[in-house]
Write a protein that holds these residues in place. Structure first.
Motif, short mmCIF file in Angstrom:
data_model
loop_
_atom_site.label_atom_id
_atom_site.label_comp_id
_atom_site.label_asym_id
_atom_site.label_seq_id
_atom_site.Cartn_x
_atom_site.Cartn_y
_atom_site.Cartn_z
N MET A 110 0.84 -1.19 0.00
CA MET A 110 0.00 0.00 0.00
C MET A 110 0.89 1.26 0.00
SD MET A 110 -2.37 1.45 3.03
CE MET A 110 -3.12 -0.11 3.45
N LEU A 111 0.53 2.20 -0.85
CA LEU A 111 1.31 3.44 -0.92
C LEU A 111 0.55 4.57 -0.20
CD1 LEU A 111 3.80 4.95 -2.08
CD2 LEU A 111 2.41 5.42 -4.12
N TYR A 112 1.14 5.09 0.85
CA TYR A 112 0.52 6.21 1.58
C TYR A 112 0.88 7.52 0.87
CZ TYR A 112 -0.36 3.15 5.60
OH TYR A 112 -0.82 2.16 6.42
N ASP A 113 0.03 8.53 1.08
CA ASP A 113 0.41 9.88 0.64
C ASP A 113 1.45 10.44 1.62
OD1 ASP A 113 -1.37 10.14 -1.54
OD2 ASP A 113 -3.02 10.56 -0.16
N VAL A 114 1.15 10.33 2.92
CA VAL A 114 2.03 10.91 3.95
C VAL A 114 2.21 9.93 5.09
CG1 VAL A 114 2.42 12.87 5.49
CG2 VAL A 114 0.99 13.17 3.48
N LEU A 115 3.44 9.66 5.43
CA LEU A 115 3.74 8.92 6.67
C LEU A 115 4.46 9.88 7.61
CD1 LEU A 115 4.80 5.39 5.37
CD2 LEU A 115 2.74 5.99 6.67
N ILE A 116 3.97 9.93 8.84
CA ILE A 116 4.51 10.87 9.83
C ILE A 116 5.21 10.05 10.91
CG2 ILE A 116 3.89 12.60 11.57
CD1 ILE A 116 1.34 13.13 9.78
N ILE A 117 6.43 10.42 11.24
CA ILE A 117 7.15 9.69 12.30
C ILE A 117 7.06 10.52 13.57
CG2 ILE A 117 9.23 8.39 12.88
CD1 ILE A 117 10.18 8.81 10.00
N GLY A 118 6.33 10.01 14.57
CA GLY A 118 6.18 10.71 15.84
C GLY A 118 4.76 11.23 16.04
N THR A 119 4.25 11.06 17.25
CA THR A 119 2.91 11.60 17.57
C THR A 119 2.97 12.60 18.71
OG1 THR A 119 2.35 9.93 19.21
CG2 THR A 119 1.80 9.40 16.92
N GLY A 120 3.98 13.47 18.67
CA GLY A 120 3.99 14.63 19.57
C GLY A 120 3.08 15.71 18.95
N PRO A 121 3.09 16.91 19.53
CA PRO A 121 2.27 17.99 18.98
C PRO A 121 2.53 18.26 17.49
CG PRO A 121 3.22 18.62 21.08
CD PRO A 121 3.81 17.29 20.74
N ALA A 122 3.80 18.14 17.05
CA ALA A 122 4.11 18.39 15.63
C ALA A 122 3.50 17.31 14.75
CB ALA A 122 5.63 18.44 15.44
N GLY A 123 3.73 16.05 15.10
CA GLY A 123 3.25 14.95 14.27
C GLY A 123 1.73 14.91 14.24
N ILE A 124 1.10 15.06 15.39
CA ILE A 124 -0.38 14.98 15.42
C ILE A 124 -0.99 16.13 14.63
CG2 ILE A 124 -2.43 15.11 16.90
CD1 ILE A 124 -0.86 13.61 19.06
N THR A 125 -0.45 17.33 14.79
CA THR A 125 -1.01 18.46 14.03
C THR A 125 -0.85 18.24 12.53
OG1 THR A 125 -0.42 19.90 15.88
CG2 THR A 125 -1.03 20.98 13.83
N ALA A 126 0.32 17.75 12.14
CA ALA A 126 0.52 17.44 10.71
C ALA A 126 -0.50 16.40 10.26
CB ALA A 126 1.95 16.94 10.48
N GLY A 127 -0.73 15.41 11.11
CA GLY A 127 -1.70 14.35 10.78
C GLY A 127 -3.10 14.91 10.60
N ILE A 128 -3.49 15.81 11.49
CA ILE A 128 -4.84 16.40 11.42
C ILE A 128 -5.01 17.19 10.11
CG2 ILE A 128 -6.34 18.18 12.46
CD1 ILE A 128 -5.21 17.21 15.22
N TYR A 129 -4.01 18.02 9.80
CA TYR A 129 -4.11 18.81 8.57
C TYR A 129 -4.10 17.90 7.33
CZ TYR A 129 -3.83 23.47 10.63
OH TYR A 129 -4.11 24.62 11.31
N ALA A 130 -3.28 16.86 7.35
CA ALA A 130 -3.20 15.97 6.19
C ALA A 130 -4.50 15.20 6.01
CB ALA A 130 -2.01 15.01 6.36
N LYS A 131 -5.04 14.71 7.12
CA LYS A 131 -6.28 13.93 7.03
C LYS A 131 -7.43 14.80 6.55
CE LYS A 131 -8.72 10.17 7.84
NZ LYS A 131 -8.40 8.82 7.43
N ARG A 132 -7.49 16.01 7.08
CA ARG A 132 -8.59 16.91 6.70
C ARG A 132 -8.46 17.33 5.23
NH1 ARG A 132 -11.74 19.77 9.94
NH2 ARG A 132 -11.14 21.72 8.96
N ALA A 133 -7.27 17.14 4.64
CA ALA A 133 -7.09 17.43 3.21
C ALA A 133 -7.29 16.15 2.39
CB ALA A 133 -5.70 18.01 2.97
N ASN A 134 -7.86 15.12 3.05
CA ASN A 134 -8.19 13.86 2.37
C ASN A 134 -6.97 13.07 1.91
OD1 ASN A 134 -10.88 13.51 2.63
ND2 ASN A 134 -11.38 14.83 0.87
N LEU A 135 -5.84 13.27 2.54
CA LEU A 135 -4.66 12.49 2.17
C LEU A 135 -4.69 11.15 2.90
CD1 LEU A 135 -1.86 15.24 2.31
CD2 LEU A 135 -3.22 14.46 0.34
#
Ligand SMILES: Cc1cc2nc3c(=O)[nH]c(=O)nc-3n(C[C@H](O)[C@H](O)[C@H](O)COP(=O)(O)OP(=O)(O)OC[C@H]3O[C@@H](n4cnc5c(N)ncnc54)[C@H](O)[C@@H]3O)c2cc1C
Length: 304
Positions: free
Chosen positions: A1-26
């Protein structure tokens, strides 16, 4: 499976990046090797995150990770040990598999620096701790020593003074360097004293664990303090082993990213405490994560 974005880390930086990426349908997933929420989950209180006047670190961390779960962001509890680039594809290796993605955001933060003195490794987590909120309650009505004089040391020493019978703060410089307000709070505690221009020479131990610490000051005078626990706050080391072959980190291990959070490798972004920056705080880490995700979107528009 090919992801659009893989984020390493779930601190404030990683989670915020995840929220913005998910809300952009990535198609996005985040890796976490330890506690979700990052460093935040391990300290006492935070009073400078906009909108949260005073909140326990673990509470804010829980709110952040809950936000990610509410959006159905995939969290993979595994450690990324290597990031490789194969053409336009990024390959992330963990002990349990290989994952592929168009974009990677490195948001791996820092880990505490150790002093490197005798008996420190033997006593790690058996008398010596780097987390007052996790281990402080073990030292209720007992004597502890805090090493360091910056914000982390001073804030955590204040917290420990509410539990321990006595706290000695050992600072290698001639004075504390924490914010004045944090210093004021600590100096008001009656069960706290200070040693300045002083470093740890050696930790003392018996077969059960830590028994004390030998200090030495700038006049070469030694002092032995018998204590039950030591908390070290002497700086941090960036976590960038997994990207060391990519040449994106400086000589201290911090990743060099521009204002778009781009590293010099196309499609690899970095955010939060792990990058070269002036202020390492929750609010700046979250901001970096948002900027990284928005610029990933632009990059993916032309990805082929
Ligand atoms: C004692 C202390 C007190 C603090 N007090 C405050 C404060 O009052 N206010 C404030 O704003 N800031 C404070 N900070 C700073 C704040 O915690 C950080 O700036 C912030 O947490 C950085 O967020 P981050 O997402 O960049 O990294 P982190 O929070 O460090 O998160 C990184 C995450 O990545 C994970 N990870 C690392 N490597 C891998 C890997 N290879 N694979 C998978 N996962 C990985 C880690 O386990 C971690 O969960 C404090 C820090 C400390 C240490």
């Amino acid at each position: 499976m090919l992801y659009d974005v893989l984020i390493i880390g779930t601190g404030p930086a990683g989670i915020t990046a995840g929220i913005y990426a998910k809300r952009a349908n990535l198609k996005v997933a985040m890796f976490e090797k330890d506690t979700p929420g990052g460093q935040l989950s391990k300290y006492n209180e935070i009073e400078n995150y906009t909108g949260a006047k005073k909140v326990a670190g673990y509470e804010l961390a829980t709110m952040m990770i809950d936000h990610a779960y509410d959006l159905d962001i995939e969290v993979i509890y595994d450690e990324v040990t290597k990031v490789e680039v194969d053409g336009n594809i990024k390959k992330l290796t963990t002990p349990n598999g290989i994952y592929e993605s168009k974009v990677v955001i490195v948001a791996t933060g820092n880990v505490p620096r150790r002093l490197g003195v005798e008996n420190e490794d033997a006593l790690a987590m058996n008398g010596i701790s780097w987390c007052a909120i996790c281990d402080g309650p073990l030292y209720k009505d007992r004597k502890v020593v805090v090493i360091g004089g910056g914000n982390s040391a001073v804030e955590e020493a204040s917290y420990l003074s509410t539990l321990a019978s006595h706290v000695t703060v050992v600072q290698n410089l001639a004075d504390l360097t924490a914010d004045p307000k944090a210093q004021d709070i600590l100096r008001k505690q009656k069960n706290v004293d200070f040693r300045y221009s002083t470093v740890v020479k050696k930790f003392l131990m018996d077969d059960k664990g830590l028994t004390g610490v030998i200090l030495i000051n700038d006049k070469k005078e030694e002092e032995t303090i018998m204590c039950d626990g030591v908390f070290e706050y002497v700086g941090l080391i960036p976590v960038t082993d997994m990207v060391k072959d990519l040449g994106i980190a400086n000589k201290y291990g911090y990743i060099e990213a521009n204002e778009k959070m781009e590293t010099k490798v196309p499609g690899i972004y970095a955010a939060g405490d792990v990058i070269v920056k002036q202020i390492r705080q929750v609010v700046t880490a979250a901001a970096d994560g948002a900027i990284a995700a928005q610029n990933c979107l632009r990059y993916l528009e032309t990805w082929e």
